[in-house]
Design a protein around this motif. Structure first.
Motif, short mmCIF file in Angstrom:
data_model
loop_
_atom_site.label_atom_id
_atom_site.label_comp_id
_atom_site.label_asym_id
_atom_site.label_seq_id
_atom_site.Cartn_x
_atom_site.Cartn_y
_atom_site.Cartn_z
N ALA A 33 12.07 35.94 26.65
CA ALA A 33 12.18 37.29 27.21
C ALA A 33 12.82 37.24 28.59
CB ALA A 33 10.80 37.94 27.27
N GLU A 34 12.55 36.17 29.34
CA GLU A 34 13.13 36.03 30.68
C GLU A 34 14.65 35.90 30.59
OE1 GLU A 34 14.94 34.01 34.02
OE2 GLU A 34 14.58 33.06 32.08
N GLN A 35 15.15 35.15 29.62
CA GLN A 35 16.60 35.00 29.46
C GLN A 35 17.25 36.31 29.03
OE1 GLN A 35 16.17 31.69 26.76
NE2 GLN A 35 17.02 30.23 28.24
N SER A 39 16.09 39.23 29.64
CA SER A 39 15.98 40.10 30.81
C SER A 39 17.12 39.87 31.79
CB SER A 39 14.64 39.87 31.51
OG SER A 39 14.55 40.64 32.69
N ARG A 40 17.45 38.62 32.06
CA ARG A 40 18.55 38.31 32.98
C ARG A 40 19.88 38.83 32.45
NH1 ARG A 40 18.19 32.30 32.90
NH2 ARG A 40 20.24 32.43 33.92
N LEU A 70 20.34 41.37 30.27
CA LEU A 70 20.32 42.84 30.34
C LEU A 70 20.52 43.34 31.76
CD1 LEU A 70 17.53 44.30 28.02
CD2 LEU A 70 19.94 44.93 28.08
N ASP A 71 19.87 42.69 32.70
CA ASP A 71 19.98 43.09 34.10
C ASP A 71 21.43 42.98 34.58
OD1 ASP A 71 18.71 43.79 36.71
OD2 ASP A 71 19.48 41.82 37.28
N ALA A 100 7.06 41.83 25.18
CA ALA A 100 7.94 41.60 26.33
C ALA A 100 9.33 42.16 26.07
CB ALA A 100 8.03 40.10 26.62
N PHE A 101 9.86 41.98 24.87
CA PHE A 101 11.17 42.54 24.52
C PHE A 101 11.13 44.07 24.64
CE2 PHE A 101 12.23 38.75 21.56
CZ PHE A 101 12.84 38.06 22.62
N LEU A 137 11.28 45.37 28.14
CA LEU A 137 12.60 45.26 28.77
C LEU A 137 13.49 46.46 28.48
CD1 LEU A 137 13.48 41.50 28.08
CD2 LEU A 137 12.72 42.53 30.23
#
Length: 411
Positions: free
Chosen positions: A72-74, A76-77, A79-80, A110-111, A114
């Motif tokens: 989810a962190e990847q 997120s980066r 998408l950001d 988490a997805f 986001l």
């Protein structure tokens, strides 16, 4: 067909748990490529930062491969970075392709947090024996569990992919698959016939005489009975292989069938865009009468990442579409839609001066533009494969069975 169309963004994630026996997509088993995953995410973000200049988009689609294999962190980066350099509409459709066995309740939650609001799940079959034959890593039970977990995580828009015409399967087996899929209450179903693609294990088995394709008449029976079943259960058959509950058509994929602009970001991804930077400067809407380009990204991982790490974006191919390219592609893709394509939509793709007479009847213009193809098109109409009226044309149900022959007229 194209005027004032907002763009879409496709993001390619080329990693998957295992390469399936039928898959010819640009993807790699993640276990073998683990050292590349984080490097690829970093380079993808570099490409996004280079290519985005405030252009408008209202769909984002993570495809692959298996995008849900990322953390989810990847995601997120990524998408950001998109949201920083593109003007992403607040009500955008954001789709993540996901395969069962790569999900869990925490990851799904988490997805969803986001902003991902559409899940496209590669179910493919509800029979464990068929799943093993296809080379899938999940079981039917895992797929059912992941759908329930996705609902609990807040996903209210789920697509499920189903493959039919798998060697050794029957019409009755396909209908049971569809019954089980519909029981899971998805908003969208993609229903595809298995294609044997060069370079895949299935294709090699076929060449060696170890794989026998489902006969064409059985394939077509599976398709038509499946289509009827889905329509009877409230799904709109809006594209050759796609079915949706009311209001749940894929907004992103619909761009491909209407010649709307889209950015393809990532390894091997393809884009269809007006002349460079046009959407990011004085004109942010898309007109079919601009110069339009097909752009294909580098498909070699080392070269893709190496260029971007030097701050350079170097596509493998940039093709400026001719007017005939745009018109032909518009007809070809438009005929995939159940509604077909209007003559006015086709004319809007033309850039010739003699096609800009707004007083000319669009149907008359179309017949003049394709005058050499008219005898064959009329033969298809007279045989019941194509519906033609004063507004446009569409494939009939039996015309879908020979759609490639009909579409080839315009290519």
């Amino acid at each position: 067909m194209t005027t004032n169309k907002t763009g879409g963004i496709y993001i390619h994630i080329p990693f998957c748990p295992r390469k399936c026996n039928y898959c010819s997509f640009l993807s790699f088993p993640a276990g073998e490529m683990q050292p590349w995953v984080e490097r690829y995410v970093d380079c993808l973000i570099r490409e996004i930062r280079i290519r985005g200049h405030g252009e408008r988009a209202d769909t984002i689609y993570f495809g692959g491969g298996t995008p849900s294999i990322l953390s989810a962190e990847q995601i997120s980066r990524i998408l950001d970075s998109v949201q920083k350099v593109f003007e992403v509409a607040p009500d955008s459709e954001i789709t993540l392709e996901a395969n069962p066995a790569t999900l869990d309740p925490g990851k799904l939650a988490a997805f969803r947090a986001l902003g991902i609001n559409r899940l496209s799940m590669g179910v493919q079959s509800t029979d464990d024996e068929i799943l093993r034959y296809l080379g899938r890593v999940h079981t039917a039970a895992q797929a059912r569990k992941d759908v329930k977990d996705a609902r609990r995580a807040g996903f209210t828009n789920i697509n499920m992919d189903l493959i039919f015409a798998v060697p050794g399967t029957t019409v009755d087996g396909v209908m049971k698959d569809l019954e089980r899929l519909v029981a899971l209450e998805p908003e969208h179903i993609s229903f595809y016939s298995l294609q044997l693609e060069e370079g895949t294990p299935f294709f090699r088995e076929f060449e060696e005489g170890r794989l026998r394709e489902v006969p064409d008449f059985v394939d077509r029976d599976m398709y038509h009975r499946g289509c009827a079943f889905l329509r009877e259960h409230g799904f709109e058959h809006y594209e050759i292989s796609n079915f949706a509950r009311p209001g749940r058509r894929s907004r992103h994929n619909s761009k491909y069938w209407s010649m709307a602009p889209y950015w393809g970001l990532g390894l091997g991804a393809s884009s269809y865009l007006p002349e460079p930077r046009r959407l990011g400067t004085e004109e942010k809407t898309f007109s079919g009468r601009t110069r339009n380009f097909r752009i294909v990204n580098e498909s070699d991982m080392e070269k893709y990442c190496g260029d971007l790490e030097k701050g350079e974006y170097r596509p493998a191919e940039v093709h400026e579409n001719s007017e005939r390219d745009d018109v032909s592609e518009g007809v070809f893709t438009g005929l995939r839609r159940a509604c077909g394509i209007t003559f006015q939509e086709i004319r809007e793709l033309s850039r010739s001066e003699d096609c800009r007479d707004e007083d000319e009847d669009p149907r008359g213009w179309f017949f003049r533009y394709y005058k050499e193809e008219m005898p064959e098109l009329m033969a298809f109409r007279d045989s019941g494969f194509v519906d033609l009226d004063g507004r446009g044309m569409r494939l009939t149900e039996k015309g879908i069975d020979i759609s490639n022959r009909i579409m080839a007229l315009f290519v």
